[in-house]
Enzyme design. Structure first.
Site, mmCIF file in Angstrom:
data_model
loop_
_atom_site.group_PDB
_atom_site.id
_atom_site.type_symbol
_atom_site.label_atom_id
_atom_site.label_comp_id
_atom_site.label_asym_id
_atom_site.label_seq_id
_atom_site.Cartn_x
_atom_site.Cartn_y
_atom_site.Cartn_z
ATOM 1 N N ASN A 1 -5.909 -1.079 -8.912
ATOM 2 C CA ASN A 1 -5.019 -1.313 -7.780
ATOM 3 C C ASN A 1 -5.891 -1.494 -6.539
ATOM 4 O O ASN A 1 -6.763 -0.678 -6.285
ATOM 5 C CB ASN A 1 -4.100 -0.086 -7.610
ATOM 6 N N GLY A 2 -5.655 -2.568 -5.786
ATOM 7 C CA GLY A 2 -6.433 -2.759 -4.557
ATOM 8 C C GLY A 2 -7.048 -4.137 -4.495
ATOM 9 O O GLY A 2 -6.587 -5.060 -5.166
ATOM 10 N N CYS B 1 -0.447 -3.255 -6.486
ATOM 11 C CA CYS B 1 -0.221 -2.831 -7.866
ATOM 12 C C CYS B 1 -0.099 -1.315 -8.007
ATOM 13 O O CYS B 1 -0.337 -0.569 -7.070
ATOM 14 C CB CYS B 1 -1.390 -3.284 -8.721
ATOM 15 N N GLY C 1 4.897 -3.492 -7.967
ATOM 16 C CA GLY C 1 4.539 -4.788 -8.547
ATOM 17 C C GLY C 1 5.509 -5.168 -9.632
ATOM 18 O O GLY C 1 5.791 -4.361 -10.519
ATOM 19 N N TYR D 1 5.786 1.684 4.400
ATOM 20 C CA TYR D 1 6.630 0.758 3.655
ATOM 21 C C TYR D 1 6.550 0.859 2.126
ATOM 22 O O TYR D 1 7.569 0.873 1.456
ATOM 23 C CB TYR D 1 6.315 -0.676 4.106
#
Ligand code: AMP
Ligand code: SF4
Length: 468
Positions: A114-115, A13, A39, A255
C-alpha cells in the site's frame, strides 16, 4: 465521500495478513472486505499450506465479486496475505492485482503493498540495466526484484533491510515466505499498518477496523522504519533505518479511513468530530441546520452541530445500493432531475439557512453540485465549511488527489472558490486544528502546504513542473 459526483479520484490500497490461525483465507476474506473502501479495482489472497506451498486467487472487482466458496477452498493453510487495490501507479489490469507471487530457487515469496514509491523510475531503470524483467507496471514489483537479487547470498532480513533502504516514498509492505510474514512501514510513517492478536496467532492490517470485524485484539502499530517479522516464535522487531518520523498522512484521518479505525492511537470518528468542533470555533456562522456530505463528513458535521447548538439534520440522503455497474442516467435525464446516489430532502431543507460540511474540496465539483441540489429544494442560504485546509498540491504518496492543474485551490483563493461553487460563505480548517484534532505534532500535510516529507525525484519534479 459522495459518490454521486464521482470525481474519478479514489483512495489507495489496503493490505491484510494472518499468521498461525486455521483457515487464514476466511479471516483474510473478512479482513479485506472491511478494507474495501481503500480500493475497489481488484483483490487477491495468497496462502501458504502445511508443506510450504503457496496458493493464490486474485481478480478484478470487489472482494465479494472475486472470491466465492469454491475458490476460497483452493487456499489452504494458516498463513495468508491479501490486498485490495486502487491503481495509483501502474495500470488497472489483472497483472497489477496483488499480492504478487515470486518463484525463486531458494523459496517462493508473496508481496502486498500500500502506498507509492517516489523513486520508482530510477529503481526500475537500475534493475532493468542489471537484467531484471518486470511483469507488471506496479511499484511493488520493484521491491520484489530488489529482494530477489540477493535472496541467495544473504539472510532474508538483511536483504529486505537493504531493499527497503533503496526505496523512497510511502509504503506498508507485507512479504510472506513459507514460514514468515515481514511487515514493513516507511520511515516517514506515512502509511498505517497495525498488528492484532487472534486465537494464539497474529493478524496485520492497514486499518484496525478489520480487527473488530474478525474478533481480533489490537496489539500495536508497526513503527516507522520498522520491520516486524512474524514467525512460529512470535514477533521480532528490526529497525531498517535510523531516520524516523511520524508523518502520518492527514488524509487518512480526514477522508480515507473508516470512522471505526484507530490511527496511531486516535479514533478516526473522534478526530473528525473534533475537527468539526474546531471548524466552528474557527469559522462560526448563524444558521438553522447543519448537514454533512455522506459518508465521510458526517462525524465533522456532528462536531460542528454539537458546539454551535445548530441542529444536525439528515438533509442529504445517499442511496447505498448504486453499484459500479448501475446504468448512469443520460445527460437529458440528469437535467430532468434524475439523481441516483444523493438526494436533498426538501422537507428538511426548504426555507432553511444551511451549514454544509464536507471533509475536503479537491476540484470543487462536489460542493458545486450539492449546493445546487440544496438550492433546488429551497435552501435559503448555503454556508460551506470544509474540515480540512485548502488543497493546493498533488500527493505523490499513493493518494489520488488529482493533478496540480485540477486542484481548484491551487489556482483560486477562498473568495474565488466560494464564487465558483456558488456558496453564501466558505471557510476551511487550519493546519493547526488538524494537529490538535489528531492529538499529535507530526503529520504529512504536503497536499495542503507543499512541504513534502520525502525527497521528490526527477520524474516527479518534472511532472510537477509540466503541470504548473
Ligand atoms: P471535489 O468534488 O473534486 O472537490 O472532491 C471533494 C469530495 O471528494 C469530497 O466530498 C471528499 O469527501 C471526496 N474526496 C476527497 N479526496 C478524495 C479522494 N482522494 N478520492 C475520492 N474522493 C475524495
Ligand atoms: Fe496524505 Fe496529502 Fe501527504 Fe498525500 S500529500 S500523504 S494525501 S497528507
Amino acid at each position: 465521500m459522495n459518490q454521486e459526483f464521482d470525481r474519478g479520484l479514489h483512495e489507495e490500497c489496503g493490505v491484510f495478513g494472518v499468521f498461525g490461525v486455521n483457515d487464514a483465507k476466511d479471516l483474510t476474506y473478512y479482513g479485506l472486505h472491511s478494507l474495501q473502501h481503500r480500493g475497489q479495482e481488484g483483490t487477491g489472497i495468497v496462502t501458504v499450506d502445511d508443506k510450504g506451498k503457496m496458493h493464490r486467487v486474485k481478480g478484478l472487482g470487489l472482494v465479494t465479486e472475486v472470491f466465492n466458496n469454491e475458490n476460497l477452498k483452493t487456499l489452504p493453510g494458516k498463513m495468508a496475505i491479501g490486498h485490495v487495490r486502487y491503481a495509483t501507479a501502474g495500470g488497472g489490469g489483472i497483472e497489477n492485482v496483488q499480492p504478487f507471487l515470486f518463484h525463486h530457487n531458494t523459496g517462493d515469496f508473496a508481496l502486498a503493498h500500500n502506498g507509492n514509491i517516489v523513486n520508482s523510475n530510477e529503481l526500475r531503470q537500475f534493475l532493468e540495466n542489471q537484467g531484471s524483467i518486470f511483469q507488471s507496471t506496479s511499484d511493488s514489483e520493484i521491491l520484489a526484484h530488489l529482494i530477489k537479487k540477493d535472496w541467495l547470498n544473504q539472510s532474508r532480513i538483511q536483504v529486505i533491510t537493504e531493499a527497503l533502504n533503496k526505496i523512497e516514498g510511502a509504503f506498508a509492505f507485507l512479504i510472506m515466505t513459507y514460514n514468515r510474514i515481514y511487515c514493513c512501514r516507511d520511515k516517514y510513517g506515512l502509511r498505517p499498518l497495525s498488528i492484532g492478536v487472534l486465537n494464539g496467532g497474529y493478524v496485520v492490517s492497514s486499518e484496525t477496523c478489520a480487527f473488530e470485524v474478525i474478533g481480533a485484539k489490537f496489539l500495536r502499530d508497526v513503527k516507522p522504519g520498522e520491520i516486524v517479522v512474524i514467525d512460529e516464535d512470535g514477533l521480532h522487531s528490526y529497525d531498517y533505518s535510523h531516520y524516523k518520523h511520524h508523518k502520518m498522512c492527514a488524509m487518512e484521518y480526514i477522508y480515507f479511513s473508516r470512522p471505526d479505525s484507530d490511527i496511531e492511537g486516535t479514533n478516526v470518528h473522534a478526530f473528525r468530530k473534533e475537527s468539526g468542533k474546531l471548524l466552528y470555533e474557527e469559522a462560526p456562522v448563524d444558521a438553522d441546520i447543519v448537514i454533512g456530505v455522506p459518508d465521510s463528513s458526517l462525524s465533522a458535521a456532528m462536531g460542528y452541530s454539537e458546539v454551535s447548538h445548530i441542529p444536525y439534520e439528515m438533509g442529504l440522503i445517499k442511496n447505498k445500493y448504486v453499484g459500479r455497474t448501475f446504468i448512469q442516467p443520460s445527460q437529458e435525464l440528469r437535467e430532468k432531475g434524475v439523481r441516483m446516489k444523493l438526494s436533498a430532502v426538501s422537507s428538511i431543507v426548504r426555507g432553511k439557512r444551511v451549514v454544509l460540511i464536507d471533509d475536503s474540496i479537491v476540484r470543487g465539483t462536489t460542493s458545486k453540485r450539492i449546493i445546487a441540489l440544496l438550492r433546488d429544494v429551497g435552501a435559503k442560504e448555503v454556508h460551506v465549511r470544509i474540515s480540512s485546509p485548502q488543497m493546493t498540491n498533488p500527493c505523490f504518496y499513493g493518494v489520488d488527489t488529482s493533478t496540480y492543474e485540477e486542484l481548484i485551490s491551487a489556482h483560486h483563493n477562498v473568495e474565488e472558490v466560494r464564487k465558483i461553487i456558488g456558496a453564501d460563505s466558505l471557510a476551511f480548517l487550519s493546519t493547526a486544528a488538524l494537529y490538535k484534532a489528531a492529538k499529535r505534532n507530526e503529520l504529512c500535510l504536503a497536499c495542503f502546504t507543499g512541504k513534502y516529507p520525502t525527497q521528490l525525484y526527477s520524474s516527479i519534479e518534472q511532472a510537477n513542473k509540466d503541470e504548473k
